[in-house]
Design a protein around this motif. Structure first.
Motif, PDB file in Angstrom:
ATOM      1  N   GLY A  60       0.779  -1.230   0.000  1.00  0.00           N
ATOM      2  CA  GLY A  60       0.000   0.000   0.000  1.00  0.00           C
ATOM      3  C   GLY A  60       0.809   1.277   0.000  1.00  0.00           C
ATOM      4  N   ARG A  61       2.109   1.187  -0.229  1.00  0.00           N
ATOM      5  CA  ARG A  61       2.967   2.378  -0.268  1.00  0.00           C
ATOM      6  C   ARG A  61       3.232   2.782  -1.712  1.00  0.00           C
ATOM      7  NH1 ARG A  61       5.495   3.604   4.745  1.00  0.00           N
ATOM      8  NH2 ARG A  61       5.977   5.485   3.592  1.00  0.00           N
ATOM      9  N   GLU A  62       3.528   4.059  -1.908  1.00  0.00           N
ATOM     10  CA  GLU A  62       3.849   4.560  -3.240  1.00  0.00           C
ATOM     11  C   GLU A  62       5.363   4.525  -3.456  1.00  0.00           C
ATOM     12  OE1 GLU A  62       2.937   8.340  -6.095  1.00  0.00           O
ATOM     13  OE2 GLU A  62       3.224   8.709  -3.969  1.00  0.00           O
ATOM     14  N   HIS A  63       5.768   4.056  -4.643  1.00  0.00           N
ATOM     15  CA  HIS A  63       7.181   4.015  -5.024  1.00  0.00           C
ATOM     16  C   HIS A  63       7.335   4.638  -6.401  1.00  0.00           C
ATOM     17  CE1 HIS A  63       8.218   1.325  -1.697  1.00  0.00           C
ATOM     18  NE2 HIS A  63       7.087   0.688  -1.973  1.00  0.00           N
ATOM     19  N   PRO A  64       8.492   5.245  -6.678  1.00  0.00           N
ATOM     20  CA  PRO A  64       8.686   5.835  -8.002  1.00  0.00           C
ATOM     21  C   PRO A  64       8.761   4.759  -9.087  1.00  0.00           C
ATOM     22  CG  PRO A  64      10.574   6.287  -6.548  1.00  0.00           C
ATOM     23  CD  PRO A  64       9.606   5.461  -5.781  1.00  0.00           C
ATOM     24  N   VAL A  65       8.305   5.132 -10.281  1.00  0.00           N
ATOM     25  CA  VAL A  65       8.410   4.257 -11.446  1.00  0.00           C
ATOM     26  C   VAL A  65       9.211   4.976 -12.529  1.00  0.00           C
ATOM     27  CG1 VAL A  65       6.270   2.988 -10.988  1.00  0.00           C
ATOM     28  CG2 VAL A  65       6.189   5.051 -12.391  1.00  0.00           C
ATOM     29  N   VAL A  66       9.864   4.181 -13.372  1.00  0.00           N
ATOM     30  CA  VAL A  66      10.661   4.719 -14.470  1.00  0.00           C
ATOM     31  C   VAL A  66      10.170   4.137 -15.790  1.00  0.00           C
ATOM     32  CG1 VAL A  66      12.737   5.171 -13.091  1.00  0.00           C
ATOM     33  CG2 VAL A  66      12.414   2.936 -14.162  1.00  0.00           C
ATOM     34  N   ASP A  67      10.489   4.831 -16.864  1.00  0.00           N
ATOM     35  CA  ASP A  67      10.110   4.403 -18.207  1.00  0.00           C
ATOM     36  C   ASP A  67      10.979   3.224 -18.640  1.00  0.00           C
ATOM     37  OD1 ASP A  67       9.345   4.178 -20.860  1.00  0.00           O
ATOM     38  OD2 ASP A  67      10.122   6.141 -21.458  1.00  0.00           O
ATOM     39  N   VAL A  68      10.359   2.096 -18.972  1.00  0.00           N
ATOM     40  CA  VAL A  68      11.090   0.931 -19.487  1.00  0.00           C
ATOM     41  C   VAL A  68      10.536   0.525 -20.853  1.00  0.00           C
ATOM     42  CG1 VAL A  68      11.859   0.073 -17.234  1.00  0.00           C
ATOM     43  CG2 VAL A  68       9.646  -0.663 -18.145  1.00  0.00           C
ATOM     44  N   THR A  69       9.994   1.496 -21.578  1.00  0.00           N
ATOM     45  CA  THR A  69       9.441   1.232 -22.900  1.00  0.00           C
ATOM     46  C   THR A  69      10.503   0.631 -23.816  1.00  0.00           C
ATOM     47  OG1 THR A  69       7.864   3.033 -22.607  1.00  0.00           O
ATOM     48  CG2 THR A  69       8.239   2.264 -24.868  1.00  0.00           C
ATOM     49  N   ASP A  70      11.730   1.154 -23.789  1.00  0.00           N
ATOM     50  CA  ASP A  70      12.812   0.610 -24.622  1.00  0.00           C
ATOM     51  C   ASP A  70      13.131  -0.823 -24.235  1.00  0.00           C
ATOM     52  OD1 ASP A  70      13.007   2.926 -26.060  1.00  0.00           O
ATOM     53  OD2 ASP A  70      14.726   3.700 -24.948  1.00  0.00           O
ATOM     54  N   TRP A  71      13.130  -1.132 -22.937  1.00  0.00           N
ATOM     55  CA  TRP A  71      13.374  -2.510 -22.492  1.00  0.00           C
ATOM     56  C   TRP A  71      12.330  -3.440 -23.094  1.00  0.00           C
ATOM     57  CZ3 TRP A  71       9.936  -5.729 -20.186  1.00  0.00           C
ATOM     58  CH2 TRP A  71      10.440  -6.968 -19.752  1.00  0.00           C
ATOM     59  N   SER A  72      11.090  -3.003 -23.084  1.00  0.00           N
ATOM     60  CA  SER A  72      10.005  -3.830 -23.598  1.00  0.00           C
ATOM     61  C   SER A  72      10.186  -4.120 -25.083  1.00  0.00           C
ATOM     62  CB  SER A  72       8.663  -3.129 -23.357  1.00  0.00           C
ATOM     63  OG  SER A  72       7.603  -3.910 -23.838  1.00  0.00           O
ATOM     64  N   ALA A  73      10.543  -3.103 -25.857  1.00  0.00           N
ATOM     65  CA  ALA A  73      10.743  -3.306 -27.296  1.00  0.00           C
ATOM     66  C   ALA A  73      11.925  -4.243 -27.550  1.00  0.00           C
ATOM     67  CB  ALA A  73      10.968  -1.965 -27.977  1.00  0.00           C
ATOM     68  N   ARG A  74      13.007  -4.066 -26.820  1.00  0.00           N
ATOM     69  CA  ARG A  74      14.180  -4.958 -26.979  1.00  0.00           C
ATOM     70  C   ARG A  74      13.841  -6.365 -26.537  1.00  0.00           C
ATOM     71  NH1 ARG A  74      16.788  -0.893 -24.286  1.00  0.00           N
ATOM     72  NH2 ARG A  74      16.965  -2.217 -22.472  1.00  0.00           N
ATOM     73  N   GLY A  75      13.090  -6.497 -25.443  1.00  0.00           N
ATOM     74  CA  GLY A  75      12.744  -7.808 -24.920  1.00  0.00           C
ATOM     75  C   GLY A  75      11.928  -8.639 -25.887  1.00  0.00           C
ATOM     76  N   ARG A  76      10.979  -8.003 -26.569  1.00  0.00           N
ATOM     77  CA  ARG A  76      10.156  -8.743 -27.524  1.00  0.00           C
ATOM     78  C   ARG A  76      10.989  -9.220 -28.697  1.00  0.00           C
ATOM     79  NH1 ARG A  76       5.656  -5.661 -25.717  1.00  0.00           N
ATOM     80  NH2 ARG A  76       6.145  -3.842 -26.932  1.00  0.00           N
ATOM     81  N   SER A  77      11.860  -8.373 -29.232  1.00  0.00           N
ATOM     82  CA  SER A  77      12.655  -8.800 -30.382  1.00  0.00           C
ATOM     83  C   SER A  77      13.664  -9.857 -29.965  1.00  0.00           C
ATOM     84  CB  SER A  77      13.354  -7.601 -31.026  1.00  0.00           C
ATOM     85  OG  SER A  77      14.267  -7.020 -30.126  1.00  0.00           O
ATOM     86  N   ASN A  78      14.244  -9.729 -28.775  1.00  0.00           N
ATOM     87  CA  ASN A  78      15.186 -10.743 -28.301  1.00  0.00           C
ATOM     88  C   ASN A  78      14.485 -12.072 -28.037  1.00  0.00           C
ATOM     89  OD1 ASN A  78      17.260  -8.937 -28.462  1.00  0.00           O
ATOM     90  ND2 ASN A  78      17.255  -8.422 -26.298  1.00  0.00           N
ATOM     91  N   ALA A  79      13.252 -12.035 -27.539  1.00  0.00           N
ATOM     92  CA  ALA A  79      12.506 -13.267 -27.285  1.00  0.00           C
ATOM     93  C   ALA A  79      12.214 -13.991 -28.585  1.00  0.00           C
ATOM     94  CB  ALA A  79      11.212 -12.959 -26.543  1.00  0.00           C
ATOM     95  N   ALA A  80      11.892 -13.244 -29.647  1.00  0.00           N
ATOM     96  CA  ALA A  80      11.607 -13.871 -30.938  1.00  0.00           C
ATOM     97  C   ALA A  80      12.848 -14.547 -31.492  1.00  0.00           C
ATOM     98  CB  ALA A  80      11.085 -12.825 -31.921  1.00  0.00           C
ATOM     99  N   VAL A  81      14.000 -13.881 -31.387  1.00  0.00           N
ATOM    100  CA  VAL A  81      15.251 -14.480 -31.860  1.00  0.00           C
ATOM    101  C   VAL A  81      15.602 -15.698 -31.023  1.00  0.00           C
ATOM    102  CG1 VAL A  81      17.741 -14.104 -32.077  1.00  0.00           C
ATOM    103  CG2 VAL A  81      16.145 -12.350 -32.840  1.00  0.00           C
ATOM    104  N   ALA A  82      15.457 -15.606 -29.708  1.00  0.00           N
ATOM    105  CA  ALA A  82      15.772 -16.731 -28.834  1.00  0.00           C
ATOM    106  C   ALA A  82      14.875 -17.922 -29.146  1.00  0.00           C
ATOM    107  CB  ALA A  82      15.621 -16.326 -27.368  1.00  0.00           C
TER     108      ALA A  82
END
Length: 141
Positions: free
Chosen positions: A79-101
């Protein structure tokens, strides 16, 4: 350094971040956010029509939950608030890396450039996160 019951720190990072109860929702270019210092593969919030949706291996029942408003994006299970950061680039890299893997796991010979054309074979690999990978091969007519 004090920590939350969820084991995240209360410290605020130097990098660009948001706290959902304090800051307005980021612009549309930010598609995926994660808690600061957390692995987005474990837990992330993805922008969807109508709000944000939890994904990752630690997301509670992602197949059963709908979009959440921005105000809950940085909230932990305690129930506490924590900062979040943008990981949009991670998501795009992760999908392409998963397809290659997936292709390398299923048909390593076809992962070589030009191999499919040279051998006249077709391989279809999919890895949708369920761990299920399929392969289809054969001559092309």
């Amino acid at each position: 350094m004090s920590c939350c019951r969820c084991h995240r720190t209360f410290s605020v990072p130097d990098e660009v971040h948001w706290q959902s109860l304090r800051d307005p929702e980021p612009g549309g270019e930010v598609r995926v956010v994660a808690f600061v210092e957390d692995d987005p593969a474990v837990l992330r919030m993805v922008r969807v029509p109508g709000g944000w949706h939890g994904e990752g291996v630690a997301a509670p029942h992602p197949e059963l939950t709908g979009p959440e408003p921005w105000a809950v994006v940085g909230q932990c299970w305690a129930g506490r608030e924590h900062p979040v950061v943008d990981v949009t680039d991670w998501s795009a890299r992760g999908r392409s890396n998963a397809a290659v893997a997936a292709l390398v796991r299923v048909a390593p010979d076809l992962a070589r450039p030009g191999a499919a054309a040279a051998e006249g074979a077709l391989a279809v690999a999919s890895d949708d996160g369920s761990g299920v990978t399929t392969q289809q091969s054969g001559d092309q007519a």
